[in-house]
Design a protein around this motif. Structure first.
Motif, PDB file in Angstrom:
ATOM      1  N   GLU A 221      -7.415   1.667   6.000  1.00 59.47           N
ATOM      2  CA  GLU A 221      -7.197   1.934   4.562  1.00 59.47           C
ATOM      3  C   GLU A 221      -7.430   0.686   3.719  1.00 59.47           C
TER       4      GLU A 221
ATOM      5  N   GLN B 279       0.831  -1.210   0.000  1.00 57.32           N
ATOM      6  CA  GLN B 279       0.000   0.000   0.000  1.00 57.32           C
ATOM      7  C   GLN B 279       0.862   1.255   0.000  1.00 57.32           C
TER       8      GLN B 279
ATOM      9  N   SER C 273      -4.340   2.630  11.074  1.00 54.77           N
ATOM     10  CA  SER C 273      -4.587   3.340   9.810  1.00 54.77           C
ATOM     11  C   SER C 273      -4.365   2.428   8.605  1.00 54.77           C
TER      12      SER C 273
ATOM     13  N   THR D 231     -10.545  -0.484   0.830  1.00 59.05           N
ATOM     14  CA  THR D 231     -10.291  -0.654  -0.608  1.00 59.05           C
ATOM     15  C   THR D 231     -11.251  -1.661  -1.237  1.00 59.05           C
TER      16      THR D 231
ATOM     17  N   GLN E 288       0.127   2.331  -3.397  1.00 55.46           N
ATOM     18  CA  GLN E 288      -1.246   2.686  -3.007  1.00 55.46           C
ATOM     19  C   GLN E 288      -2.121   1.452  -3.256  1.00 55.46           C
ATOM     20  N   THR E 289      -3.140   1.552  -4.088  1.00 57.47           N
ATOM     21  CA  THR E 289      -4.018   0.379  -4.236  1.00 57.47           C
ATOM     22  C   THR E 289      -3.717  -0.434  -5.496  1.00 57.47           C
TER      23      THR E 289
END
Ligand SMILES: [Zn+2]
Length: 294
Positions: A104, A67, A100, A108, A71-72
Motif C-alpha cells: 500500500e 496509513q 500489505s 502511494t 489513509q494517505t
C-alpha cells in the motif's frame, strides 16, 4: 535502424533516490541524518522548519499507523512538505510489519524509503519476505531498511514486540540480510525502543563495529532506540558507521506535555507545540553534525 527488440522499460536507478544520495553524503562527511518520527502535521512542520533553519538534510518518518489512521493524508502532506522544502528532505515508512502495509505504502508514491520489518517472523521467513518486499519496493524506486536481530521495546504506533526477546545482530546475520538486497540495516546492539529501564543505556559498540566491518561497504547502518542518548552515545554510534538516527519521544513529548499541562486553545497548542518540537530537532541536528550540510 535495426529491428531489435523494443527497448526495455527504464528501471528506476536507485542511485538517484534522494535518500540514497543523502545518506551517501552523510557517510562521506561523518555526520548523521535525523530520522524524525512524526504523528501529526505539527511534527512534519517542526522537522521541515528545523531543517530549513539549520540548513540540514532530514527524513520524515511515519509509521503504518499513519496509513491506518489517515489513509494517505499524512503521507501526502509529508511528501508535499519534503518536495517543496528548500533543503533535502525525504519521507520514510518506519517499521512496516506486513506485506500489505508495504504494498500500500509503496503504491502511494509518497515514500523514498520503507523499513521492511519482518523481525516478528522466524529468521528464514523473515529473510524470504524481506527479499520479496525489497524487490517490490526497488521496482518502484524505493529503498528498503531491515532489522536483523530484534530491537526490543515498544514504540507508539508500532505493533508491540516487547514480549519477544531481544536478539543482538551478529556480523554473519548482517551478511545474510544484506544478501536479500536491502539498502539499510538497523543493527541490534543493545539499543531499545522507548524506555531503557533502570539499568540505563548499555550499548555494545564492539558489536556495532563488527557489523560495520562486515557490511558497512554494502549498506548504510541506521539507528533505532535513541531515547535518552547523550552526545557521547551519538558520537560513538556515528563512529561505528551509523548514518541515519531515528528520534521520537524526545521531540513528540514536547507536544504531549503541553497537552497535559492544558489551558491552551487549539491553534495555540498547535503553533507552540510546533515551535517546541522544532527547537528539539534543531538541537539534534547540531549534535549529529547535519547542521549546515544541506
Ligand atoms: Zn524503530
Amino acid at each position: 535502424m535495426t529491428d531489435g527488440p523494443p527497448p526495455k522499460k527504464m528501471k528506476h536507478d536507485l542511485r538517484e533516490n534522494k535518500a540514497n544520495i543523502m545518506l551517501a553524503k552523510a557517510a562521506e562527511g561523518g555526520y548523521g541524518i535525523p530520522g524524525v518520527c512524526v504523528y501529526n502535521l505539527e511534527g512534519i512542520l517542526a522537522t521541515v522548519r528545523a531543517a530549513t533553519a539549520k540548513r540540514s538534510p532530514a527524513m520524515i518518518l511515519l509509521f503504518p499507523w499513519a496509513q491506518t489512521y489517515s489513509q494517505t493524508v499524512l503521507a501526502t502532506a509529508a511528501a508535499h512538505a519534503a518536495r517543496t522544502a528548500p533543503v533535502p528532505i525525504t519521507v520514510h515508512l518506519d517499521h512496516a510489519q506486513s506485506p500489505s502495509a508495504i504494498h500500500e505504502a509503496a503504491d502511494t508514491g509518497c515514500y523514498d524509503s520503507i523499513m521492511v520489518d519482518m523481525s516478528h517472523h522466524e529468521k528464514e521467513e523473515n529473510l524470504r519476505l524481506t527479499k520479496e518486499l525489497t524487490a517490490y519496493c526497488h521496482e518502484r524506486g524505493i529503498l528498503t531498511e531491515a532489522e536483523p536481530g530484534r530491537i526490543t521495546g515498544g514504540e507508539d504506533g508500532v505493533q508491540d514486540t516487547a514480549e519477544l526477546e531481544a536478539v543482538m545482530t551478529s556480523p554473519e546475520e548482517a551478511r545474510e540480510f544484506v544478501a536479500t538486497g536491502i539498502d539499510w540495516l538497523a543493527p541490534a546492539f543493545g539499543n531499545v525502543h522507548g524506555n531503557y529501564g533502570p539499568l540505563g543505556i548499555n550499548l555494545d559498540y564492539s558489536r556495532l563495529n563488527a557489523v560495520n566491518d562486515a557490511v558497512g561497504k554494502e549498506v548504510r547502518l541506521v539507528l533505532h532506540g535513541t531515547d535518552g542518548f547523550t552526545p557521547e552515545h551519538y558520537e560513538k554510534c556515528l563512529k561505528g558507521g551509523i548514518t541515519k538516527v531515528n528520534i521520537n519521544k524526545v521531540m513528540n513529548k514536547q507536544y504531549t506535555e503541553m497537552q497535559r499541562e492544558g489551558g491552551y486553545g487549539l491553534t495555540e497548542l498547535m503553533e507552540k507545540g510546533t515551535e517546541k518540537m522544532q527547537e528539539v530537532v534543531e538541537g539534534v541536528m547540531d549534535v549529529l553534525g547535519s547542521s549546515g550540510k544541506a
